[in-house]
Write a protein that holds these residues in place. Sequence first.
Motif, PDB file in Angstrom:
ATOM      1  N   GLN A   1       0.835  -1.214   0.000  1.00  0.00           N
ATOM      2  CA  GLN A   1       0.000   0.000   0.000  1.00  0.00           C
ATOM      3  C   GLN A   1       0.863   1.255   0.000  1.00  0.00           C
ATOM      4  N   LEU A   2       1.918   1.242   0.801  1.00  0.00           N
ATOM      5  CA  LEU A   2       2.772   2.426   0.888  1.00  0.00           C
ATOM      6  C   LEU A   2       3.454   2.698  -0.449  1.00  0.00           C
ATOM      7  N   ALA A   3       3.781   1.629  -1.183  1.00  0.00           N
ATOM      8  CA  ALA A   3       4.422   1.808  -2.481  1.00  0.00           C
ATOM      9  C   ALA A   3       3.512   2.530  -3.466  1.00  0.00           C
ATOM     10  N   ARG A   4       2.202   2.401  -3.273  1.00  0.00           N
ATOM     11  CA  ARG A   4       1.245   3.048  -4.179  1.00  0.00           C
ATOM     12  C   ARG A   4       0.692   4.362  -3.639  1.00  0.00           C
ATOM     13  N   ALA A   5       1.103   4.740  -2.437  1.00  0.00           N
ATOM     14  CA  ALA A   5       0.527   5.919  -1.785  1.00  0.00           C
ATOM     15  C   ALA A   5       0.979   7.217  -2.463  1.00  0.00           C
ATOM     16  N   LYS A   6       0.083   8.194  -2.462  1.00  0.00           N
ATOM     17  CA  LYS A   6       0.392   9.516  -3.001  1.00  0.00           C
ATOM     18  C   LYS A   6       0.418  10.589  -1.919  1.00  0.00           C
TER      19      LYS A   6
ATOM     20  N   GLN B   1       1.393   1.045  15.219  1.00  0.00           N
ATOM     21  CA  GLN B   1       0.897   2.082  14.303  1.00  0.00           C
ATOM     22  C   GLN B   1       2.084   2.811  13.681  1.00  0.00           C
ATOM     23  N   TRP B   2       1.879   3.239  12.435  1.00  0.00           N
ATOM     24  CA  TRP B   2       2.916   3.978  11.719  1.00  0.00           C
ATOM     25  C   TRP B   2       2.288   5.147  10.978  1.00  0.00           C
ATOM     26  N   THR B   3       3.026   6.210  10.871  1.00  0.00           N
ATOM     27  CA  THR B   3       2.660   7.321   9.992  1.00  0.00           C
ATOM     28  C   THR B   3       3.823   7.521   9.033  1.00  0.00           C
ATOM     29  N   LEU B   4       3.577   7.199   7.783  1.00  0.00           N
ATOM     30  CA  LEU B   4       4.664   7.161   6.801  1.00  0.00           C
ATOM     31  C   LEU B   4       4.259   7.928   5.557  1.00  0.00           C
ATOM     32  N   SER B   5       5.228   8.539   4.927  1.00  0.00           N
ATOM     33  CA  SER B   5       4.966   9.360   3.735  1.00  0.00           C
ATOM     34  C   SER B   5       5.555   8.711   2.491  1.00  0.00           C
ATOM     35  N   PRO B   6       4.992   9.015   1.331  1.00  0.00           N
ATOM     36  CA  PRO B   6       5.572   8.501   0.079  1.00  0.00           C
ATOM     37  C   PRO B   6       7.024   8.955  -0.106  1.00  0.00           C
ATOM     38  N   GLU B   7       7.356  10.147   0.411  1.00  0.00           N
ATOM     39  CA  GLU B   7       8.727  10.643   0.269  1.00  0.00           C
ATOM     40  C   GLU B   7       9.709   9.749   1.022  1.00  0.00           C
ATOM     41  N   GLU B   8       9.314   9.276   2.213  1.00  0.00           N
ATOM     42  CA  GLU B   8      10.194   8.375   2.960  1.00  0.00           C
ATOM     43  C   GLU B   8      10.411   7.078   2.184  1.00  0.00           C
ATOM     44  N   TRP B   9       9.329   6.550   1.621  1.00  0.00           N
ATOM     45  CA  TRP B   9       9.436   5.292   0.881  1.00  0.00           C
ATOM     46  C   TRP B   9      10.330   5.474  -0.346  1.00  0.00           C
ATOM     47  N   ARG B  10      10.152   6.596  -1.054  1.00  0.00           N
ATOM     48  CA  ARG B  10      10.967   6.804  -2.252  1.00  0.00           C
ATOM     49  C   ARG B  10      12.444   6.940  -1.893  1.00  0.00           C
ATOM     50  N   ALA B  11      12.739   7.719  -0.844  1.00  0.00           N
ATOM     51  CA  ALA B  11      14.132   7.993  -0.495  1.00  0.00           C
ATOM     52  C   ALA B  11      14.841   6.755   0.051  1.00  0.00           C
ATOM     53  N   GLN B  12      14.169   5.996   0.912  1.00  0.00           N
ATOM     54  CA  GLN B  12      14.832   4.904   1.616  1.00  0.00           C
ATOM     55  C   GLN B  12      14.673   3.539   0.949  1.00  0.00           C
ATOM     56  N   VAL B  13      13.677   3.416   0.077  1.00  0.00           N
ATOM     57  CA  VAL B  13      13.384   2.102  -0.499  1.00  0.00           C
ATOM     58  C   VAL B  13      13.464   2.130  -2.031  1.00  0.00           C
ATOM     59  N   LEU B  14      12.709   3.050  -2.658  1.00  0.00           N
ATOM     60  CA  LEU B  14      12.631   3.036  -4.112  1.00  0.00           C
ATOM     61  C   LEU B  14      13.930   3.490  -4.772  1.00  0.00           C
ATOM     62  N   MET B  15      14.513   4.592  -4.302  1.00  0.00           N
ATOM     63  CA  MET B  15      15.698   5.120  -4.965  1.00  0.00           C
ATOM     64  C   MET B  15      16.866   4.138  -4.969  1.00  0.00           C
ATOM     65  N   PRO B  16      17.125   3.422  -3.863  1.00  0.00           N
ATOM     66  CA  PRO B  16      18.190   2.410  -3.938  1.00  0.00           C
ATOM     67  C   PRO B  16      17.891   1.337  -4.989  1.00  0.00           C
ATOM     68  N   TRP B  17      16.623   0.925  -5.109  1.00  0.00           N
ATOM     69  CA  TRP B  17      16.281  -0.062  -6.132  1.00  0.00           C
ATOM     70  C   TRP B  17      16.470   0.527  -7.533  1.00  0.00           C
ATOM     71  N   LEU B  18      16.113   1.802  -7.702  1.00  0.00           N
ATOM     72  CA  LEU B  18      16.299   2.453  -8.996  1.00  0.00           C
ATOM     73  C   LEU B  18      17.781   2.589  -9.343  1.00  0.00           C
ATOM     74  N   ASP B  19      18.618   2.811  -8.339  1.00  0.00           N
ATOM     75  CA  ASP B  19      20.058   2.840  -8.590  1.00  0.00           C
ATOM     76  C   ASP B  19      20.534   1.488  -9.116  1.00  0.00           C
ATOM     77  N   CYS B  20      20.006   0.411  -8.517  1.00  0.00           N
ATOM     78  CA  CYS B  20      20.343  -0.935  -8.977  1.00  0.00           C
ATOM     79  C   CYS B  20      19.821  -1.145 -10.403  1.00  0.00           C
ATOM     80  N   LEU B  21      18.558  -0.748 -10.653  1.00  0.00           N
ATOM     81  CA  LEU B  21      17.985  -0.869 -11.993  1.00  0.00           C
ATOM     82  C   LEU B  21      18.823  -0.092 -13.004  1.00  0.00           C
TER      83      LEU B  21
END
Length: 606
Positions: free
Chosen positions: A371-376, A387-407
């Motif tokens: 769900q967080l991967a699709r959040a806007k 409970q967690w309060t998480l933002s799409p920016e956190e997911w992009r910076a800590q999770v997506l961008m490293p994967w994109l670097d690998c890609l």
Amino acid sequence: MSQAIAPESSESEQFAPVADPWDAPEEAEPGANWYLGVDIGESRIAAMLWCEDTGELHPIHWSWQPAAGAGWGRAISHQSTYPAAIYLTPNQRNLERWDGSARRSPTMPWTGFAAIQAARQQPRGLLLSQFKHALGRAVSCLLPPDSSLEPKIAWTDTQAIAFHWLVQGLTGLLRPLGVARSSMPNQWAAKRPQFSCSVPGWSVEQFRGVMGQVQGVMVSQPAGAAEAFRFNAREAILRSQVADAPEQVMFLDEAAAAAIARFPEDPKAGNNAGTWLVVQTDVGRTQLAIVRVRGEEWSTATHQFAYGAGDVDCDGIAQLFCKDPEKRRHFGLGDLPTPVPGKVDEALRQKWRYRLLDWGDGCSLLNLAGQLARAKETMGLALGEYQWTLSPEEWRAQVLMPWLDCLNGELNHFFSRSGAGPTTISEIVVLGSLAQSEGVRDWLRRKVPGVEIVEGDRHLVSRGLAQGFSRLEGWQNPPSPYDSLFLLSEILQVAPDEPLSLDQWGERLERRGINRRACWEQIGGIFEGTFPPGLLPDDSATSPIPASSRTHPGYLALQEKPLFVRHGDGSYQIYPEMALRWRRYLGPLLARSQQGLTDPYPVIRD
């Protein structure tokens, strides 16, 4: 994947999906040549019919009708894809070998819509999904009832099942297509069918008539698929009677099929040129394809690496949901090292997925990560007491961008190897939820500027598979027309006791009709001890085949010595003892399969 138990029922009721309630088909118009594309996706199955004479394309839809009095809710009608799900009852899950005393075929597991419904009942059975890549890990082919060679495959951290359930489950998933084109006996005429398939707007008779004229079936395969994948998938196609003969079944990388579906309509048109980049994300793999078209000729290049959407979800759990030791212990992750975002580590992330699938709230945690991967926008998420309060920016910076670097690194390497580049790409096709996410599409726009990005689905792949038959003659770099398993069988048949030079081996094979120039690299690999991947259970570091299966004495005996010894003069001599062991292994395996190895299976039509 979740666990569940089906309602109480007899074995014959579990086999009810194969029932054929229809009358004999009417004859279709003579002379029509139809082809079928079957896409075996990680979560869905799609199929498309293509008429060579008219160019018509017709997607196949699925329906499901619960058995009378089953209490499984409403019927499902005209779904454009079919869930690639298999449900095993507790008894089936624990069945390691076929029951020879019963003198009957083993029961079918619940599949598709029925599997999903069964999994919603009680949590004691096992629901299998996302098993596509696992089909290439071993070969299962109705080994003798007294054989203990049937490998197991790990499905979670603590659960392993007999490998044959994957092939048997795929057979059940494809059975509606077989029922539609065959004269299977209606053993359960009193029951309403549990599932069926059709083309919208066609009568049952018209659909069956066309299915009866299908000349060939093109099946999707992952990039770099092992030969065991093709053997197992072909076996399921034949058992389900989707095809009559093994030579009717062909395979094409699913990413390449997605590009074919985007080709210009007329292959002879002057503007028929372009280069497609396909990016596909599965749970544990990312697949890339570059497909070039020049007039009537086209070529493919594919690449894959072990870092997919499910691995990104695991990174999200490690970096955002379970950073502190307390949460890691609660979700059963306390003793596992943390994966490094952006680093390919298939073995470690596989352990994380297995552990989460085996732990009480692990599946729910994976769903939250998705769900967080699709959040806007910032989301408040809760699971039990946490409970967690998480933002799409956190997911992009800590999770997506490293994967994109690998890609990025993998894509640059792929561009270099294939001779393509950002300036040569005319269109990008993205498949899979991660590849189609906003963050990935934004990155691709910067990587390959000014190029349209098309979001594909399983229909796009099945369309490309069906249309692929019209493109085979222009395929510039097709795979070898010979399966390595076929070549191994041929070598065992022609092998004398004395040593032979490579030319002498080649001459013997040519006398059996084999074009050695088309497969000499494969033959050389067999002489050097490289066997078809999956013919023996996968023993790689990331293999889901448990050690108890990989170290079975029967498999170890096949590896005790090389099959061939190379002499100083460059000749090769077969070890008679090892040749006998291999013949005794392959003989029963092939005798009980639907596909013999008396003839090679073609890649390109005459």
